[in-house]
Design a protein around this motif. Structure first.
Motif, mmCIF file in Angstrom:
data_model
loop_
_atom_site.group_PDB
_atom_site.id
_atom_site.type_symbol
_atom_site.label_atom_id
_atom_site.label_comp_id
_atom_site.label_asym_id
_atom_site.label_seq_id
_atom_site.Cartn_x
_atom_site.Cartn_y
_atom_site.Cartn_z
ATOM 1 N N LEU A 118 0.795 -1.245 -0.046
ATOM 2 C CA LEU A 118 0.119 -0.010 0.074
ATOM 3 C C LEU A 118 0.809 1.330 0.010
ATOM 4 O O LEU A 118 0.694 2.215 -0.922
ATOM 5 N N ILE A 119 1.924 1.292 0.945
ATOM 6 C CA ILE A 119 2.871 2.476 0.896
ATOM 7 C C ILE A 119 3.245 2.961 -0.256
ATOM 8 O O ILE A 119 3.319 3.985 -0.862
ATOM 9 N N THR A 120 3.944 1.775 -0.941
ATOM 10 C CA THR A 120 4.462 2.022 -2.352
ATOM 11 C C THR A 120 3.438 2.545 -3.486
ATOM 12 O O THR A 120 3.812 3.473 -4.163
ATOM 13 N N VAL A 121 2.288 1.885 -3.405
ATOM 14 C CA VAL A 121 0.979 2.316 -4.346
ATOM 15 C C VAL A 121 0.758 3.678 -4.090
ATOM 16 O O VAL A 121 0.738 4.582 -4.997
ATOM 17 N N LEU A 122 0.548 4.157 -2.816
ATOM 18 C CA LEU A 122 0.156 5.469 -2.495
ATOM 19 C C LEU A 122 1.210 6.521 -2.876
ATOM 20 O O LEU A 122 1.066 7.649 -3.416
ATOM 21 N N PHE A 123 2.527 6.288 -2.637
ATOM 22 C CA PHE A 123 3.636 7.118 -3.024
ATOM 23 C C PHE A 123 3.551 7.570 -4.676
ATOM 24 O O PHE A 123 3.720 8.592 -5.085
ATOM 25 N N TYR A 124 3.376 6.216 -5.382
ATOM 26 C CA TYR A 124 3.468 6.542 -6.785
ATOM 27 C C TYR A 124 2.061 7.344 -7.336
ATOM 28 O O TYR A 124 2.052 8.304 -8.310
ATOM 29 N N VAL A 125 1.230 7.348 -6.592
ATOM 30 C CA VAL A 125 -0.239 7.968 -6.951
ATOM 31 C C VAL A 125 -0.076 9.496 -6.426
ATOM 32 O O VAL A 125 -0.434 10.572 -7.002
ATOM 33 N N ILE A 126 0.546 9.499 -5.219
ATOM 34 C CA ILE A 126 0.742 10.961 -4.645
ATOM 35 C C ILE A 126 1.644 11.810 -5.384
ATOM 36 O O ILE A 126 1.205 13.136 -5.636
ATOM 37 N N THR A 127 2.610 11.257 -6.082
ATOM 38 C CA THR A 127 3.424 12.117 -6.763
ATOM 39 C C THR A 127 3.339 12.176 -8.210
ATOM 40 O O THR A 127 4.163 12.490 -9.178
#
Length: 315
Positions: free
Chosen positions: A282-291
């Motif tokens: 989840l953290i990796t996925v959210l990082f790529y979405v947020i940026t």
């Protein structure tokens, strides 16, 4: 050799198969074959289909019915149809939908005139609430990368049913999806990458009947978990294809897709199995979405809120 082969999986559609079949047999294209794949349907779908075939004697020799010995699901039913097809181009049709009468002739003419590997037509969605939505190519002049990203960002549909595909192109797929949910995605996204030319056919439509009772709209816990696992397995096919040489270009949109699939599980977060699936990577996925500046700001904000909740242990 027919110009076009239409592949139609059949399962549990006795209420709709007549409408579908009549729309197919009334196509203005004469040089065409129809391959219905009976995926062990338990209702009267095949009986009704045979009754409709008798109403179109000129089409009888163009119709084949392939019978599965066991239910395999729509993805493998389509594969059975593709393996049987002889047409220069192949297109799929769901047996609860229907097509405008001149659609396949116009799509084939576009394919020939533009030497296209794939021809995309408009898709008209009939919603349960009575509204209609028309979907097609967002930008028919976009580059191949732009067309692929439009689908990955869900700005255009990845349905197989509004895409006429050169038969040889299907034979170049490295993997064929085995699971139902997202099987179109796992076929069309790799095909767009290996196609030399994608063309657009306007106006005449593939008509898609949206029904919340179908498998794709399951909302029970078990149904949603099964749906999520299937679509992630099919997404993995897409990721393997693009990771060969375009991982950097498409990494962010592929994580965006996974983010949207994870949101399916959010209402079930109190369930242990659903929570485990939701939190995985989840953290990796959210990082790529947020940026990711290519997606809308409100989506990035929603992803940031989820990240804060995760870090605070609220989800």
């Amino acid at each position: 050799m027919p110009k076009v082969s239409v592949v139609i999986p059949v399962y549990g559609v006795e209420k709709y198969i007549e409408r579908c079949a009549r729309s197919l047999f009334e196509q203005t294209l004469d040089d065409i074959e129809y391959i219905f794949v009976n995926d062990c349907t338990k209702d009267r779908s095949i009986d009704i289909l045979n009754e409709v075939i008798n109403d179109y004697p000129a089409r009888k020799q163009q119709v084949r019915i392939v019978h599965h010995e066991e239910n395999k699901g729509s993805a493998l039913a389509r594969l059975s149809g593709w393996q049987t097809a002889n047409g220069n181009y192949i297109i799929s049709c769901d047996s609860d939908d229907w097509v405008d009468s001149g659609l396949y002739e116009k799509m084939y003419n576009v394919a020939v005139n533009k030497n296209a590997d794939i021809v995309v037509c408009d898709m008209l969605l009939f919603e349960e609430n009575g509204t209609n939505r028309l979907l097609g190519l967002r930008d028919e002049n976009a580059s191949k990368e732009g067309l692929i990203k439009d689908m990955m960002y869900m700005r255009t549909v990845w349905s197989l049913c509004n895409k006429m595909i050169r038969r040889e192109l299907l034979g170049q797929l490295d993997e064929i999806p085995q699971k139902y949910m997202g099987d179109d995605m796992a076929v069309v996204l790799p095909l767009y990458d290996i196609a030399n030319n994608v063309a657009y056919c306007r106006n005449d439509c593939y008509n898609y009947d949206v029904k919340m009772s179908t498998t794709s709209h399951q909302t029970t816990l078990d149904g949603m978990i099964r749906k999520y696992n299937d679509v992630v397995e099919n997404l993995a096919i897409v990721r393997r294809h693009y990771s060969k040489y375009k991982q950097y270009t498409y990494r962010r949109p592929l994580y965006f897709l996974l983010f949207n699939f994870k949101l399916w599980l959010l209402p079930y977060i109190n369930n242990k199995e659903a929570a485990q699936l939701f939190h995985k990577n989840l953290i990796t996925v959210l990082f790529y979405v947020i940026t990711n500046r290519e997606i809308k700001k409100y989506m990035r904000k929603d992803a940031f809120k989820l990240l804060m909740k995760r870090l605070l242990g609220l989800i």
